[in-house]
Design an enzyme around this catalytic site. Structure first.
Site, mmCIF file in Angstrom:
data_model
loop_
_atom_site.group_PDB
_atom_site.id
_atom_site.type_symbol
_atom_site.label_atom_id
_atom_site.label_comp_id
_atom_site.label_asym_id
_atom_site.label_seq_id
_atom_site.Cartn_x
_atom_site.Cartn_y
_atom_site.Cartn_z
ATOM 1 N N LYS A 35 0.892 -1.166 0.153
ATOM 2 C CA LYS A 35 -0.066 -0.011 0.066
ATOM 3 C C LYS A 35 0.986 1.295 0.130
ATOM 4 O O LYS A 35 2.018 1.249 0.426
ATOM 5 C CB LYS A 35 -1.076 0.029 1.085
ATOM 6 C CG LYS A 35 -0.277 0.038 2.485
ATOM 7 C CD LYS A 35 -1.265 0.034 3.656
ATOM 8 C CE LYS A 35 -0.432 0.171 5.216
ATOM 9 N NZ LYS A 35 -1.469 0.162 6.199
ATOM 10 N N ARG A 130 -11.393 0.463 14.359
ATOM 11 C CA ARG A 130 -11.373 1.025 13.210
ATOM 12 C C ARG A 130 -12.068 0.434 12.127
ATOM 13 O O ARG A 130 -12.960 1.157 11.907
ATOM 14 C CB ARG A 130 -9.853 0.891 12.978
ATOM 15 C CG ARG A 130 -9.212 2.132 11.954
ATOM 16 C CD ARG A 130 -7.913 1.946 11.738
ATOM 17 N NE ARG A 130 -7.399 0.815 10.951
ATOM 18 C CZ ARG A 130 -5.994 0.638 10.802
ATOM 19 N NH1 ARG A 130 -4.987 1.594 10.989
ATOM 20 N NH2 ARG A 130 -5.526 -0.541 10.319
ATOM 21 N N TYR A 269 16.634 30.019 9.650
ATOM 22 C CA TYR A 269 15.327 30.937 9.682
ATOM 23 C C TYR A 269 14.975 30.682 11.333
ATOM 24 O O TYR A 269 15.195 29.658 11.899
ATOM 25 C CB TYR A 269 14.191 30.261 9.186
ATOM 26 C CG TYR A 269 14.216 30.401 7.554
ATOM 27 C CD1 TYR A 269 14.206 31.837 7.269
ATOM 28 C CD2 TYR A 269 14.156 29.456 6.755
ATOM 29 C CE1 TYR A 269 14.183 32.317 5.933
ATOM 30 C CE2 TYR A 269 14.093 29.778 5.338
ATOM 31 C CZ TYR A 269 14.133 31.028 4.884
ATOM 32 O OH TYR A 269 14.176 31.315 3.608
ATOM 33 N N MET A 321 13.077 24.663 3.403
ATOM 34 C CA MET A 321 12.240 23.841 2.028
ATOM 35 C C MET A 321 13.346 23.149 1.283
ATOM 36 O O MET A 321 13.387 21.996 0.919
ATOM 37 C CB MET A 321 11.762 25.086 1.224
ATOM 38 C CG MET A 321 11.231 24.282 -0.010
ATOM 39 S SD MET A 321 10.295 25.400 -1.065
ATOM 40 C CE MET A 321 8.711 25.742 -0.172
#
Length: 388
Positions: A35, A130, A269, A321
């Protein structure tokens, strides 16, 4: 040249981990769980290593189509079953096995027109709350399914909430096993219970009940997922190495700059890291847009672990980033000055053979190895270490 970050998928390690899971389950057949695009590794990339499984399990019909296109003719199991009635048409065409966990799915199957009956697993909610039918509704659902001409065989399934032992331990597993046995003990059908944690922690010692109703694990299908991809399902109680698992994914980059930072100055940052003494830091071509966790710690003496030239060091400052910063002190103390182009291993194996387990990186960032694997960004180039 292209940006130096890249990932490597290690097919020999995947094949090894599959065999390790098979060994833990004895004669049980193995659903290899693919998956989430094979936990971020890529279905097409891992197929050659995992085709030795008895069946392949996933969630999405599109992923099932990809497996059939690769040439897989064995069983494919949809772990969440059909999401709407028309999904059953593709189940018929692709010969998919599927899980039934609510009454509406049984209604859809009863109304489905097919020439060939289907293989299904009926899921019991044994306490995870679940997916699955509760025990008081399970047997009636099984009886109804067993009478449908659309059904060839009904298997029996549940899922453990505490198989990793971190919150419920063996008692948590035993409670759910007992519920499963009380509900299903006299019902025919193949049984599937064990995820990675239950398989590795309990293995052949796990039996379905006690007394005259004991059935050995060898009669079941197991469902290893994260263990196939080299992560320990119960970390930090056990490491991947403790379970004999090998790392299947490496994320590596390079230093693209080196900075001398005077005592008292800050890094990155938000100025979250202040140098307590003069230090040298390396700037790495990797950031949260590549899938590295932005919340990995870099503001204390125990920053997230990183390997530079195979030597363990730490993050400093906030992950941005496209870049992150690392302390070069421990590396240069062993190997001398660092420079742009030096290898950085964010997780996995360095070229010199040093290993940084993905579980340790994830733990430092307050998450799991699963998330790091699945979060690998599409912009990161991926290569494959082939099978021998």
């Amino acid at each position: 040249m292209p940006r130096p970050i890249h990932a490597t998928i290690h097919l020999p390690a995947l094949q090894h981990n599959l065999q390790r899971c098979r060994q833990a389950g004895g004669a049980a057949r193995v659903w290899a769980v693919l998956k989430a695009n094979a936990y971020g590794h890529g279905i097409e990339r891992v197929y050659a290593a995992l085709r030795g499984a008895d069946g392949l399990a996933l969630l999405d019909l599109s992923e099932a189509e990809r497996l059939r296109a690769l040439g897989w003719r064995g069983p494919i199991l949809l772990l969440e079953g059909a999401f709407e009635p028309r999904d059953l048409e593709l189940c018929s065409r692709l010969q998919l096995w599927h899980v039934l966990h609510r009454s509406e799915q049984i209604d859809w199957l009863a109304a489905h027109k097919t020439e060939a009956p289907q293989r299904v697993f009926l899921k019991l909610n044994s306490g995870m709350n679940r997916l699955g039918l509760r025990p008081d509704a399970f047997r009636a659902a099984w009886t109804r399914l067993s009478r449908l001409p659309q059904v060839e065989e009904v298997g029996l399934m549940t899922h453990f909430s505490d198989a990793d032992g971190l919150r419920g331990g063996q008692e948590g597993v035993r409670h759910q096993i007992d519920t499963f046995v009380r509900t299903t003990h006299d019902l025919p059908g193949e049984r599937s219970l064990c995820n990675s944690a239950a398989l590795l922690r309990n293995g052949l010692a796990l039996h379905l009940g006690s007394g005259p109703e004991v059935q050995p694990l060898a009669a079941d299908w197991t469902r290893p997922g994260i263990a196939l991809y080299g992560s320990a399902p119960d970390f930090p109680q056990h490491s991947a190495a403790d379970w004999g698992l090998q790392a299947t994914q490496t994320l590596a980059s390079q230093l693209i700059a080196v900075q001398d930072v005077p005592a008292g100055e800050t890094v990155g940052y938000g100025s979250t890291y202040s140098a307590t003494q003069a230090m040298r830091i390396g700037i790495v071509a990797c950031g949260y847009a590549d899938g590295y966790p932005r919340h990995a710690p870099g503001n204390n003496a125990h920053g997230g672990p990183v390997l530079v030239r195979g030597v363990r060091t730490r993050l400093v400052g906030r992950v941005s980033m496209d870049m992150l910063a690392v302390d070069l002190g421990p590396v240069e103390a062993h190997l001398g000055p660092c420079q742009p182009g030096d290898e950085v291993t964010l997780w996995g194996r360095s070229r010199c053979g040093a290993l940084l387990p993905i579980d340790e990186v994830a733990q430092a960032a307050g998450t799991l190895g699963y998330e790091l694997m699945c979060a690998l960004a599409a912009r990161v180039p991926v290569s494959v270490e082939p099978l021998p």
